[in-house]
Design a protein around this motif. Structure first.
Motif, PDB file in Angstrom:
ATOM      1  N   SER A  78       0.815  -1.187  -0.414  1.00 24.42           N
ATOM      2  CA  SER A  78      -0.483  -0.227   0.049  1.00 24.42           C
ATOM      3  C   SER A  78       0.840   1.213   0.441  1.00 24.42           C
ATOM      4  CB  SER A  78      -1.309   0.255   1.119  1.00 24.42           C
ATOM      5  OG  SER A  78      -0.327  -0.064   2.480  1.00 24.42           O
ATOM      6  N   ILE A  79       1.902   1.232   0.093  1.00 26.10           N
ATOM      7  CA  ILE A  79       2.980   2.115  -0.021  1.00 26.10           C
ATOM      8  C   ILE A  79       2.775   2.787  -1.210  1.00 26.10           C
ATOM      9  CG2 ILE A  79       5.279   3.505   1.249  1.00 26.10           C
ATOM     10  CD1 ILE A  79       3.793   2.782   3.445  1.00 26.10           C
ATOM     11  N   PRO A  80       2.930   3.694  -1.769  1.00 30.26           N
ATOM     12  CA  PRO A  80       3.157   4.032  -2.925  1.00 30.26           C
ATOM     13  C   PRO A  80       4.860   4.568  -3.660  1.00 30.26           C
ATOM     14  CG  PRO A  80       1.693   5.839  -2.248  1.00 30.26           C
ATOM     15  CD  PRO A  80       1.998   5.396  -0.760  1.00 30.26           C
ATOM     16  N   ALA A  81       4.610   3.651  -4.980  1.00 36.08           N
ATOM     17  CA  ALA A  81       6.297   3.989  -4.872  1.00 36.08           C
ATOM     18  C   ALA A  81       6.854   5.203  -4.932  1.00 36.08           C
ATOM     19  CB  ALA A  81       6.075   3.533  -6.366  1.00 36.08           C
ATOM     20  N   GLU A  82       6.239   6.363  -5.321  1.00 38.10           N
ATOM     21  CA  GLU A  82       6.387   7.612  -5.131  1.00 38.10           C
ATOM     22  C   GLU A  82       7.474   8.399  -3.877  1.00 38.10           C
ATOM     23  OE1 GLU A  82       2.193   8.371  -4.934  1.00 38.10           O
ATOM     24  OE2 GLU A  82       4.339   7.402  -6.398  1.00 38.10           O
ATOM     25  N   LEU A  83       7.196   7.596  -2.452  1.00 39.26           N
ATOM     26  CA  LEU A  83       7.247   7.618  -0.730  1.00 39.26           C
ATOM     27  C   LEU A  83       8.900   6.924  -0.772  1.00 39.26           C
ATOM     28  CD1 LEU A  83       3.718   7.934   0.868  1.00 39.26           C
ATOM     29  CD2 LEU A  83       5.258   9.642  -0.593  1.00 39.26           C
ATOM     30  N   ILE A  84       9.505   5.794  -1.855  1.00 40.51           N
ATOM     31  CA  ILE A  84       9.922   4.689  -1.270  1.00 40.51           C
ATOM     32  C   ILE A  84      11.244   5.239  -1.324  1.00 40.51           C
ATOM     33  CG2 ILE A  84      11.050   2.716  -2.042  1.00 40.51           C
ATOM     34  CD1 ILE A  84       8.152   2.873  -0.348  1.00 40.51           C
ATOM     35  N   LYS A  85      11.492   6.618  -2.713  1.00 45.04           N
ATOM     36  CA  LYS A  85      12.744   6.848  -2.807  1.00 45.04           C
ATOM     37  C   LYS A  85      12.888   8.777  -2.822  1.00 45.04           C
ATOM     38  CE  LYS A  85      14.628   3.375  -4.943  1.00 45.04           C
ATOM     39  NZ  LYS A  85      15.671   2.885  -6.155  1.00 45.04           N
ATOM     40  N   LEU A  86      13.898   9.242  -2.185  1.00 40.51           N
ATOM     41  CA  LEU A  86      14.079  10.816  -2.034  1.00 40.51           C
ATOM     42  C   LEU A  86      14.934  11.114  -2.220  1.00 40.51           C
ATOM     43  CD1 LEU A  86      12.318  13.402  -0.764  1.00 40.51           C
ATOM     44  CD2 LEU A  86      13.417  13.032   1.292  1.00 40.51           C
ATOM     45  N   THR A  87      15.063  12.334  -3.191  1.00 46.33           N
ATOM     46  CA  THR A  87      16.972  12.514  -3.366  1.00 46.33           C
ATOM     47  C   THR A  87      16.704  14.013  -3.172  1.00 46.33           C
ATOM     48  OG1 THR A  87      17.543  10.862  -4.909  1.00 46.33           O
ATOM     49  CG2 THR A  87      18.838  13.381  -5.079  1.00 46.33           C
ATOM     50  N   ILE A  88      16.734  15.097  -2.487  1.00 51.87           N
ATOM     51  CA  ILE A  88      17.522  16.621  -2.376  1.00 51.87           C
ATOM     52  C   ILE A  88      18.947  16.690  -2.665  1.00 51.87           C
ATOM     53  CG2 ILE A  88      17.144  18.505  -0.694  1.00 51.87           C
ATOM     54  CD1 ILE A  88      14.608  16.789   0.716  1.00 51.87           C
ATOM     55  N   VAL A  89      19.217  17.633  -3.178  1.00 53.20           N
ATOM     56  CA  VAL A  89      20.333  18.321  -3.427  1.00 53.20           C
ATOM     57  C   VAL A  89      20.529  19.732  -3.417  1.00 53.20           C
ATOM     58  CG1 VAL A  89      22.208  18.942  -5.884  1.00 53.20           C
ATOM     59  CG2 VAL A  89      21.105  17.199  -5.371  1.00 53.20           C
ATOM     60  N   ARG A  90      21.064  20.269  -2.187  1.00 51.22           N
ATOM     61  CA  ARG A  90      21.581  21.719  -2.243  1.00 51.22           C
ATOM     62  C   ARG A  90      22.977  21.919  -2.434  1.00 51.22           C
ATOM     63  NH1 ARG A  90      17.056  22.800   1.721  1.00 51.22           N
ATOM     64  NH2 ARG A  90      18.497  24.887   2.153  1.00 51.22           N
ATOM     65  N   THR A 135      21.838   7.878   2.150  1.00 53.39           N
ATOM     66  CA  THR A 135      23.401   8.542   1.837  1.00 53.39           C
ATOM     67  C   THR A 135      23.283   9.655   1.513  1.00 53.39           C
ATOM     68  OG1 THR A 135      23.929   6.136   0.944  1.00 53.39           O
ATOM     69  CG2 THR A 135      25.113   7.604  -0.040  1.00 53.39           C
ATOM     70  N   ILE A 136      24.514  10.091   2.362  1.00 52.26           N
ATOM     71  CA  ILE A 136      24.904  11.528   2.053  1.00 52.26           C
ATOM     72  C   ILE A 136      26.094  12.518   1.249  1.00 52.26           C
ATOM     73  CG2 ILE A 136      24.875  14.236   2.701  1.00 52.26           C
ATOM     74  CD1 ILE A 136      23.432  11.061   4.639  1.00 52.26           C
ATOM     75  N   THR A 137      26.291  12.822   0.611  1.00 51.45           N
ATOM     76  CA  THR A 137      27.640  12.695  -0.326  1.00 51.45           C
ATOM     77  C   THR A 137      27.405  14.139  -0.041  1.00 51.45           C
ATOM     78  OG1 THR A 137      26.457  13.034  -2.499  1.00 51.45           O
ATOM     79  CG2 THR A 137      26.725  10.906  -1.979  1.00 51.45           C
ATOM     80  N   PHE A 138      29.598  14.801  -0.362  1.00 51.93           N
ATOM     81  CA  PHE A 138      29.545  15.869  -0.440  1.00 51.93           C
ATOM     82  C   PHE A 138      30.703  16.533  -1.384  1.00 51.93           C
ATOM     83  CE2 PHE A 138      28.401  14.052   4.291  1.00 51.93           C
ATOM     84  CZ  PHE A 138      27.800  14.759   4.279  1.00 51.93           C
ATOM     85  N   GLU A 139      30.175  17.508  -2.253  1.00 52.06           N
ATOM     86  CA  GLU A 139      31.494  17.872  -3.191  1.00 52.06           C
ATOM     87  C   GLU A 139      31.281  19.508  -3.347  1.00 52.06           C
ATOM     88  OE1 GLU A 139      32.302  17.700  -7.840  1.00 52.06           O
ATOM     89  OE2 GLU A 139      29.671  17.098  -7.178  1.00 52.06           O
ATOM     90  N   GLU A 140      32.346  19.518  -2.929  1.00 51.42           N
ATOM     91  CA  GLU A 140      33.178  20.677  -2.606  1.00 51.42           C
ATOM     92  C   GLU A 140      33.505  21.380  -4.182  1.00 51.42           C
ATOM     93  OE1 GLU A 140      35.812  23.864  -0.484  1.00 51.42           O
ATOM     94  OE2 GLU A 140      35.422  21.835   0.496  1.00 51.42           O
ATOM     95  N   GLN A 196      26.114  19.290  -1.209  1.00 51.04           N
ATOM     96  CA  GLN A 196      25.410  18.260  -0.877  1.00 51.04           C
ATOM     97  C   GLN A 196      24.030  17.531  -1.630  1.00 51.04           C
ATOM     98  OE1 GLN A 196      24.375  18.673   3.912  1.00 51.04           O
ATOM     99  NE2 GLN A 196      22.502  18.002   2.378  1.00 51.04           N
ATOM    100  N   ARG A 197      24.222  15.639  -1.758  1.00 51.73           N
ATOM    101  CA  ARG A 197      23.285  15.420  -2.301  1.00 51.73           C
ATOM    102  C   ARG A 197      23.060  14.488  -1.041  1.00 51.73           C
ATOM    103  NH1 ARG A 197      22.099  12.293  -7.823  1.00 51.73           N
ATOM    104  NH2 ARG A 197      20.420  10.952  -7.331  1.00 51.73           N
ATOM    105  N   LEU A 198      21.303  13.963  -0.280  1.00 52.13           N
ATOM    106  CA  LEU A 198      20.812  12.985   0.332  1.00 52.13           C
ATOM    107  C   LEU A 198      19.607  12.179  -0.463  1.00 52.13           C
ATOM    108  CD1 LEU A 198      19.371  12.730   2.656  1.00 52.13           C
ATOM    109  CD2 LEU A 198      18.206  14.153   2.681  1.00 52.13           C
TER     110      LEU A 198
END
Length: 162
Positions: A6-18, A108-113, A120-122
């Motif tokens: 019952s969990i919609p597929a769009e709630l399974i993965k999230l990516t946020i880049v800041r 998973t959080i990555t950090f690129e300078e 930062q990518r989450l």
């Protein structure tokens, strides 16, 4: 445990880049120093009065977020990987009152300078959830966005003191 159908597929993965106007080492410290995490972790209008972090692979995480009405939302987790200052992997979960896992998420959080700034990518992936977890999972994007807004404010506050 698995992810309920019952969990919609769009709630399974999230990516946020800041992008933050700060060097990578400082952004890394914001994620790994409990004193800083206590200031920014939690959605807007929430606080985090309890932050316990054993910052090492396999190290435990325990936090309590407090809502605007005073309700507490505890969660636990583990550090999976720490590749300072490039990548941080955590796994966190929320339990039902009987101790069974309500839902579990790996971040998973990555950090690129780049030229003194940090990109930062989450990436958050739901590993398990029962059908009653739709509510909190539906709020994951807004919650992380609010937390990252607070992180940016914390970085600016600390940078102002440089």
């Amino acid at each position: 445990m698995t992810i309920a159908a019952s969990i919609p597929a769009e709630l399974i993965k999230l990516t946020i880049v800041r992008e933050f106007d700060a060097p990578r080492a400082l952004v890394w410290k914001m994620w790994t120093d409990p004193a800083h995490v206590a200031v920014w972790w939690a959605p807007e209008h929430f606080t985090t009065p309890v932050v316990q972090m054993d910052v090492r692979p396999g190290g435990a995480i325990h936090m309590v977020m407090r809502g605007p009405g005073g309700e507490d939302h505890p969660f636990d987790g583990r550090f999976i990987a720490l590749d300072e200052p490039e990548r941080l992997v955590t796994r966190t979960w929320v339990n039902h009152p009987d101790g069974s896992i309500w839902f579990e998420v790996e971040q998973t959080i990555t950090f690129e300078e780049v030229e003194g700034r940090t990109i930062q990518r989450l990436d958050a992936v739901v590993l398990s959830a029962d059908e009653t977890a739709i509510g909190p999972l539906s709020g994951m994007k807004a919650g992380w966005t609010g937390s990252l807004n607070k992180l940016e404010a914390r970085i600016m506050s600390v940078r102002g003191g440089d």
